[in-house]
Design a protein around this motif. Structure first.
Motif, PDB file in Angstrom:
ATOM      1  N   LEU A 241       0.831  -1.204   0.000  1.00 21.48           N
ATOM      2  CA  LEU A 241       0.000   0.000   0.000  1.00 21.48           C
ATOM      3  C   LEU A 241       0.866   1.255   0.000  1.00 21.48           C
ATOM      4  N   GLY A 242       1.924   1.235   0.804  1.00 22.56           N
ATOM      5  CA  GLY A 242       2.833   2.372   0.840  1.00 22.56           C
ATOM      6  C   GLY A 242       3.531   2.581  -0.489  1.00 22.56           C
ATOM      7  N   GLU A 243       3.911   1.482  -1.125  1.00 23.84           N
ATOM      8  CA  GLU A 243       4.610   1.571  -2.418  1.00 23.84           C
ATOM      9  C   GLU A 243       3.686   2.091  -3.515  1.00 23.84           C
ATOM     10  N   VAL A 244       2.439   1.642  -3.506  1.00 20.02           N
ATOM     11  CA  VAL A 244       1.472   2.149  -4.483  1.00 20.02           C
ATOM     12  C   VAL A 244       1.277   3.651  -4.301  1.00 20.02           C
ATOM     13  N   LEU A 245       1.095   4.082  -3.058  1.00 20.53           N
ATOM     14  CA  LEU A 245       0.830   5.499  -2.804  1.00 20.53           C
ATOM     15  C   LEU A 245       2.039   6.361  -3.139  1.00 20.53           C
ATOM     16  N   SER A 246       3.232   5.930  -2.744  1.00 14.33           N
ATOM     17  CA  SER A 246       4.422   6.734  -3.029  1.00 14.33           C
ATOM     18  C   SER A 246       4.667   6.836  -4.532  1.00 14.33           C
ATOM     19  N   THR A 247       4.454   5.729  -5.260  1.00 17.01           N
ATOM     20  CA  THR A 247       4.626   5.763  -6.709  1.00 17.01           C
ATOM     21  C   THR A 247       3.568   6.654  -7.351  1.00 17.01           C
ATOM     22  N   PHE A 248       2.353   6.581  -6.828  1.00 17.09           N
ATOM     23  CA  PHE A 248       1.275   7.433  -7.327  1.00 17.09           C
ATOM     24  C   PHE A 248       1.624   8.911  -7.156  1.00 17.09           C
ATOM     25  N   VAL A 249       2.126   9.272  -5.994  1.00 16.59           N
ATOM     26  CA  VAL A 249       2.495  10.668  -5.734  1.00 16.59           C
ATOM     27  C   VAL A 249       3.596  11.109  -6.696  1.00 16.59           C
ATOM     28  N   MET A 250       4.637  10.301  -6.808  1.00 18.21           N
ATOM     29  CA  MET A 250       5.743  10.640  -7.702  1.00 18.21           C
ATOM     30  C   MET A 250       5.269  10.826  -9.133  1.00 18.21           C
ATOM     31  N   MET A 251       4.476   9.870  -9.619  1.00 18.82           N
ATOM     32  CA  MET A 251       4.065   9.894 -11.013  1.00 18.82           C
ATOM     33  C   MET A 251       3.009  10.957 -11.305  1.00 18.82           C
ATOM     34  N   THR A 252       2.145  11.240 -10.353  1.00 20.70           N
ATOM     35  CA  THR A 252       1.146  12.289 -10.568  1.00 20.70           C
ATOM     36  C   THR A 252       1.829  13.632 -10.771  1.00 20.70           C
ATOM     37  N   ILE A 253       2.805  13.946  -9.921  1.00 22.02           N
ATOM     38  CA  ILE A 253       3.525  15.209 -10.058  1.00 22.02           C
ATOM     39  C   ILE A 253       4.340  15.225 -11.345  1.00 22.02           C
ATOM     40  N   THR A 254       4.975  14.111 -11.657  1.00 20.05           N
ATOM     41  CA  THR A 254       5.797  14.022 -12.864  1.00 20.05           C
ATOM     42  C   THR A 254       4.966  14.210 -14.128  1.00 20.05           C
ATOM     43  N   LEU A 255       3.879  13.454 -14.256  1.00 21.82           N
ATOM     44  CA  LEU A 255       3.059  13.523 -15.462  1.00 21.82           C
ATOM     45  C   LEU A 255       2.286  14.838 -15.556  1.00 21.82           C
ATOM     46  N   ALA A 256       1.846  15.350 -14.422  1.00 19.74           N
ATOM     47  CA  ALA A 256       1.119  16.619 -14.446  1.00 19.74           C
ATOM     48  C   ALA A 256       2.039  17.754 -14.886  1.00 19.74           C
ATOM     49  N   SER A 257       3.314  17.669 -14.520  1.00 14.73           N
ATOM     50  CA  SER A 257       4.277  18.682 -14.965  1.00 14.73           C
ATOM     51  C   SER A 257       4.418  18.662 -16.483  1.00 14.73           C
TER      52      SER A 257
ATOM     53  N   TRP B 231      12.004 -12.756  -3.484  1.00 18.34           N
ATOM     54  CA  TRP B 231      10.597 -13.127  -3.641  1.00 18.34           C
ATOM     55  C   TRP B 231       9.681 -11.911  -3.611  1.00 18.34           C
ATOM     56  N   LYS B 232      10.170 -10.799  -3.021  1.00 15.52           N
ATOM     57  CA  LYS B 232       9.364  -9.583  -3.001  1.00 15.52           C
ATOM     58  C   LYS B 232       9.517  -8.767  -4.287  1.00 15.52           C
ATOM     59  N   PHE B 233      10.558  -9.030  -5.041  1.00 16.57           N
ATOM     60  CA  PHE B 233      10.843  -8.213  -6.223  1.00 16.57           C
ATOM     61  C   PHE B 233       9.673  -8.149  -7.205  1.00 16.57           C
ATOM     62  N   PRO B 234       9.121  -9.277  -7.656  1.00 18.97           N
ATOM     63  CA  PRO B 234       8.000  -9.177  -8.601  1.00 18.97           C
ATOM     64  C   PRO B 234       6.762  -8.512  -7.999  1.00 18.97           C
ATOM     65  N   ILE B 235       6.576  -8.647  -6.691  1.00 23.30           N
ATOM     66  CA  ILE B 235       5.432  -8.016  -6.033  1.00 23.30           C
ATOM     67  C   ILE B 235       5.575  -6.499  -6.075  1.00 23.30           C
ATOM     68  N   PHE B 236       6.762  -6.026  -5.736  1.00 22.49           N
ATOM     69  CA  PHE B 236       6.994  -4.581  -5.753  1.00 22.49           C
ATOM     70  C   PHE B 236       6.902  -4.026  -7.175  1.00 22.49           C
ATOM     71  N   VAL B 237       7.418  -4.761  -8.143  1.00 20.46           N
ATOM     72  CA  VAL B 237       7.335  -4.311  -9.532  1.00 20.46           C
ATOM     73  C   VAL B 237       5.865  -4.140  -9.927  1.00 20.46           C
ATOM     74  N   ALA B 238       5.053  -5.104  -9.557  1.00 20.28           N
ATOM     75  CA  ALA B 238       3.627  -5.054  -9.905  1.00 20.28           C
ATOM     76  C   ALA B 238       2.939  -3.845  -9.282  1.00 20.28           C
ATOM     77  N   VAL B 239       3.181  -3.602  -7.991  1.00 18.64           N
ATOM     78  CA  VAL B 239       2.490  -2.488  -7.337  1.00 18.64           C
ATOM     79  C   VAL B 239       3.021  -1.143  -7.831  1.00 18.64           C
ATOM     80  N   GLN B 240       4.287  -1.090  -8.212  1.00 17.75           N
ATOM     81  CA  GLN B 240       4.838   0.142  -8.783  1.00 17.75           C
ATOM     82  C   GLN B 240       4.166   0.464 -10.124  1.00 17.75           C
ATOM     83  N   ILE B 241       3.943  -0.560 -10.927  1.00 16.84           N
ATOM     84  CA  ILE B 241       3.260  -0.355 -12.209  1.00 16.84           C
ATOM     85  C   ILE B 241       1.819   0.077 -11.977  1.00 16.84           C
ATOM     86  N   VAL B 242       1.178  -0.527 -10.996  1.00 15.63           N
ATOM     87  CA  VAL B 242      -0.202  -0.149 -10.668  1.00 15.63           C
ATOM     88  C   VAL B 242      -0.261   1.320 -10.237  1.00 15.63           C
TER      89      VAL B 242
END
Length: 333
Positions: free
Chosen positions: A25-41, A98-109
């Motif tokens: 959940l933290g990874e999804v939210l942090s990636t969302f924040v980063m990407m929202t600011i990046t794409l909105a710019s 074993w966490k690597f593919p999980i984190f990759v997935a949530v980062q893409i989401v």
């Protein structure tokens, strides 16, 4: 009083105790924040005919987006926000494979959701700028708001090398920031330093292909544009460029990780592995991931503590990653 009572009841009802789920959940939210600011710019620059933004405001927005993402969840998931960084952590045995593919997935989401949010935010502007047609090429294309594309004269090979070098430099410097036996960054300022690093790479290596440096940053929004109406050309433009931002940053992360080990980390005075682990050293040593590594794996159960998951992970007694930095780079323009 009523508000406090409501929040307390909500916490009791919604609180998640599984560590892996909390990290995701933290990874999804942090990636969302980063990407929202990046794409909105980028949207503000392109959709308003560069009257509300320039290439520099786009670069700055992307760098500050990285900083915002790290501050959002650096102490929860490590705020990797980038599969390339997660891979680097796996290579130095500071993050379980074993966490690597999980984190990759949530980062893409997280990136995909951010693309949708920016599309809604600038919906009218995008359609006005494009004259009612969502195009991938041409003078009024808008696909580059979301995903990266190479300059018309840049070959696939040159673009691939561009991303290997750019991501390699990114990871090398992040390794130095994380290494407590190198030049430490004042606690709490690590995200700022990483943002400046990202900005410097964008300013110096962003011309060829927009400086993705991050597979999740590119593929999430690219898939969104495909589904939202830009069509299959988002994958064919640039001679099928789409796979380069997926593969090249991962190779660059591996190169950067091992170059730092070869030129710096291997040459510190020898110390016991236990001491290195306590110091949070990023020297490649044979230390197992702490049992505090949570989430539900067949042999693990929730311990209630946060595992170091990221750009300099959150400090915790059980962390095997440098307590120096809860950071994570990744982004683009």
């Amino acid at each position: 009083m009523g508000t406090t009572s409501f929040l307390t009841r909500a916490q009791r009802l919604l609180r998640i105790r599984n560590q892996l789920v909390r990290e995701c959940l933290g990874e999804v939210l942090s990636t969302f924040v980063m990407m929202t600011i990046t794409l909105a710019s980028a949207a503000q620059k392109i959709a308003f005919y560069q009257t509300k933004g320039t290439i520099m405001t786009s670069y700055l927005g992307g760098a500050l987006g990285v900083m915002g993402g790290i501050y959002t969840a650096g102490g929860i998931s490590g705020a990797h926000m980038n599969p390339a960084f997660s891979l680097a952590m796996c290579l130095i045995e500071q993050f379980p494979w074993w966490k690597f593919p999980i984190f990759v997935a949530v980062q893409i989401v997280g990136s995909f959701i951010a693309a949708g949010a920016v599309y809604i935010l600038y919906y009218d502007a995008i359609w006005h700028y494009s004259n009612g047609t969502l195009t991938v090429t041409g003078p009024q294309e808008t696909a580059s708001i979301f995903a990266t594309y190479p300059a018309d004269f840049v070959s696939i090979g040159n673009g691939f090398l561009d991303q290997v070098i750019g991501t390699g430099v990114l990871i090398i410097v992040v390794m130095g920031i994380m290494d407590p036996r190198n030049k430490p960054v004042p606690k709490g300022l690590e995200p700022v330093v990483v943002a400046l690093l990202v900005l410097s790479i964008e300013c110096s290596m962003g011309a060829n292909c927009g400086c993705p440096l991050n597979p999740a940053r590119d593929i999430g929004p690219r898939v969104f544009t495909y589904l939202a109406g830009w069509g299959p050309e988002v994958f064919s433009r640039g001679n099928g460029w789409w796979w380069v931002p997926l593969v090249a940053p991962l190779l660059g992360a591996a190169v950067g990780t091992y170059l730092y080990q070869l030129f710096v980390a291997f040459h510190y005075p020898e110390e016991k592995s236990e001491v290195l682990a306590e110091q949070g050293s990023i020297v490649l040593v044979n230390t197992a991931i702490s049992s505090a590594d949570i989430g539900r794996s067949p042999k693990e159960r929730d311990s209630g503590e946060t595992e170091p998951a990221g750009y300099p992970p959150p400090q915790s007694p059980s962390s095997t990653v440098s307590p120096t930095v809860p950071i994570t780079p990744l982004k683009e323009s």
